[in-house]
Design a protein around this motif. Structure first.
Motif, PDB file in Angstrom:
ATOM      1  N   LEU A  81       0.735  -1.146   0.068  1.00 37.56           N
ATOM      2  CA  LEU A  81      -0.041   0.082  -0.127  1.00 37.56           C
ATOM      3  C   LEU A  81       0.912   1.228   0.139  1.00 37.56           C
ATOM      4  CD1 LEU A  81      -2.448  -1.126   2.571  1.00 37.56           C
ATOM      5  CD2 LEU A  81      -2.764  -1.248   0.121  1.00 37.56           C
ATOM      6  N   THR A  82       0.398   2.357  -0.540  1.00 39.73           N
ATOM      7  CA  THR A  82       1.173   3.410  -0.948  1.00 39.73           C
ATOM      8  C   THR A  82       0.260   4.724  -0.186  1.00 39.73           C
ATOM      9  OG1 THR A  82       0.322   3.847  -2.987  1.00 39.73           O
ATOM     10  CG2 THR A  82       2.444   2.571  -2.696  1.00 39.73           C
ATOM     11  N   LYS A  83      -0.792   4.676   0.018  1.00 39.68           N
ATOM     12  CA  LYS A  83      -1.556   5.653   0.482  1.00 39.68           C
ATOM     13  C   LYS A  83      -1.930   5.571   2.016  1.00 39.68           C
ATOM     14  CE  LYS A  83      -3.310   7.386  -3.856  1.00 39.68           C
ATOM     15  NZ  LYS A  83      -4.488   7.643  -4.666  1.00 39.68           N
ATOM     16  N   TRP A  84      -1.932   6.614   2.903  1.00 37.37           N
ATOM     17  CA  TRP A  84      -2.057   6.589   4.261  1.00 37.37           C
ATOM     18  C   TRP A  84      -3.754   5.847   4.580  1.00 37.37           C
ATOM     19  CZ3 TRP A  84      -0.563   5.486   8.594  1.00 37.37           C
ATOM     20  CH2 TRP A  84      -1.206   5.754   9.773  1.00 37.37           C
ATOM     21  N   LYS A  85      -4.452   6.548   3.792  1.00 41.30           N
ATOM     22  CA  LYS A  85      -5.881   6.101   4.028  1.00 41.30           C
ATOM     23  C   LYS A  85      -6.059   4.417   3.947  1.00 41.30           C
ATOM     24  CE  LYS A  85      -7.939   7.025  -0.337  1.00 41.30           C
ATOM     25  NZ  LYS A  85      -8.779   8.019  -1.067  1.00 41.30           N
ATOM     26  N   TYR A  86      -5.351   3.994   2.970  1.00 41.01           N
ATOM     27  CA  TYR A  86      -5.475   2.512   2.878  1.00 41.01           C
ATOM     28  C   TYR A  86      -4.716   1.523   4.005  1.00 41.01           C
ATOM     29  CZ  TYR A  86      -7.403   3.850  -1.620  1.00 41.01           C
ATOM     30  OH  TYR A  86      -8.086   4.372  -2.651  1.00 41.01           O
ATOM     31  N   ARG A  88      -4.179   2.986   7.086  1.00 40.58           N
ATOM     32  CA  ARG A  88      -4.823   2.987   8.094  1.00 40.58           C
ATOM     33  C   ARG A  88      -6.025   2.052   8.258  1.00 40.58           C
ATOM     34  NH1 ARG A  88      -6.958   8.876   8.914  1.00 40.58           N
ATOM     35  NH2 ARG A  88      -7.806   8.508   7.113  1.00 40.58           N
ATOM     36  N   PHE A 181       3.900   9.400   5.957  1.00 42.69           N
ATOM     37  CA  PHE A 181       2.824   9.781   5.149  1.00 42.69           C
ATOM     38  C   PHE A 181       2.166  10.919   5.677  1.00 42.69           C
ATOM     39  CE2 PHE A 181       3.039   4.829   4.895  1.00 42.69           C
ATOM     40  CZ  PHE A 181       2.975   4.958   3.673  1.00 42.69           C
ATOM     41  N   LYS A 182       1.791  11.821   5.007  1.00 42.48           N
ATOM     42  CA  LYS A 182       0.967  12.944   5.417  1.00 42.48           C
ATOM     43  C   LYS A 182      -0.306  12.641   6.031  1.00 42.48           C
ATOM     44  CE  LYS A 182      -0.868  17.375   3.714  1.00 42.48           C
ATOM     45  NZ  LYS A 182      -1.263  18.175   2.529  1.00 42.48           N
ATOM     46  N   SER A 184      -0.246  11.067   8.943  1.00 41.23           N
ATOM     47  CA  SER A 184       0.002  10.142   9.794  1.00 41.23           C
ATOM     48  C   SER A 184       0.374  10.751  11.417  1.00 41.23           C
ATOM     49  CB  SER A 184       0.839   9.068   9.356  1.00 41.23           C
ATOM     50  OG  SER A 184       2.094   9.801   9.154  1.00 41.23           O
TER      51      SER A 184
END
Length: 248
Positions: A81-86, A88, A181-182, A184
């Motif tokens: 995964l590369t995006k913080w929302k995923y 998290r 990650f922004k 986080s």
């Protein structure tokens, strides 16, 4: 007016930290004010937890024992995964499963975890401190059953004499390279953790804090100014004779 020092005492489980420092008063002479200010600034630097590992260390000591664990969770090739929302969301699902498993047995879940991905091979992973499951439950099998994104690469008991080093390790990436990650956080904790007990008092300027017999002293510092009007001491120790109990 008698000369006094302010005392900050932090109690977090077995950990105790005591910081004392002289205070500046309006009626102080300029040279006395300068001496006190020097000691006060040194003490404030020592007890400033906002940008240090010490706040995490206190929370660990207040909520976990040597019966508990450190685990590391990694992602396999199918779940990179590369995006913080995923990321998290992946952790939220893992914790939901783990909380459900504990709840079925009448147990609670306590945890603190950090997310890293900027050092080494730059693959996202999580370090987690978690309370032990009930008797007869294997922690590795329990975590593996709930983590479906990759591998559980580390499961170790907590070393209560090394929680300071562990706290530095868990916050190293934020300090050295920034957050992965922004949006986080430097570390995320369950809502049921206890905060350390913090008290303030005043004592005589000649009184020096000491660790009780049998305590394990981690750090002891003192500073005095040349004219004797400013002083600062710091003492950090682990209480003796406290046997850790398994958390349920």
């Amino acid at each position: 007016m008698p000369r006094t020092r302010k005392v900050k005492r932090v109690e977090a489980g077995q950990l105790v930290k005591i910081t004392t420092y002289t205070q500046v008063f309006p009626q102080d002479q300029p040279e006395h004010r300068a001496a006190k200010a020097k000691a006060t600034n040194a003490a404030r630097q020592r007890i400033n937890d906002k940008c240090s590992y010490e706040k995490l260390e206190e929370r660990l000591y207040a909520n976990f024992t040597s019966a508990d664990y450190v685990v590391t969770l990694t992602y396999d090739e199918q779940h990179q995964l590369t995006k913080w929302k995923y990321i998290r969301a992946a952790m939220a699902n893992f914790l939901k499963r783990l909380r459900y498993a504990r709840g079925k047995r009448g147990e609670t879940l306590r945890y603190i975890y950090v997310t890293e991905g900027l050092h080494g091979d730059k693959r996202v992973h999580h370090h987690m401190v978690i309370n032990a499951p009930g008797t007869g439950v294997d922690i590795l099998e329990e975590v593996k059953a709930c983590w479906r994104e990759g591998a559980v690469t580390k499961v170790e008991r907590l070393d209560m004499l090394s929680l300071g080093a562990l706290s530095k390790y868990l916050t190293k990436e934020n300090v050295e390279t920034g957050r992965a990650f922004k949006g986080s956080h430097s570390w995320i904790a369950s809502h049921n953790l206890k905060a350390p007990k913090i008290t303030y008092e005043f004592n005589d300027i000649g009184k020096v804090p000491f660790a009780p017999p049998g305590a394990h002293v981690i750090a002891s510092e003192s500073m005095k100014t040349d004219n004797g009007f400013g002083s600062y001491t710091y003492l950090k120790y682990i209480r003796a004779g406290e046997q850790p109990q398994a958390n349920t």
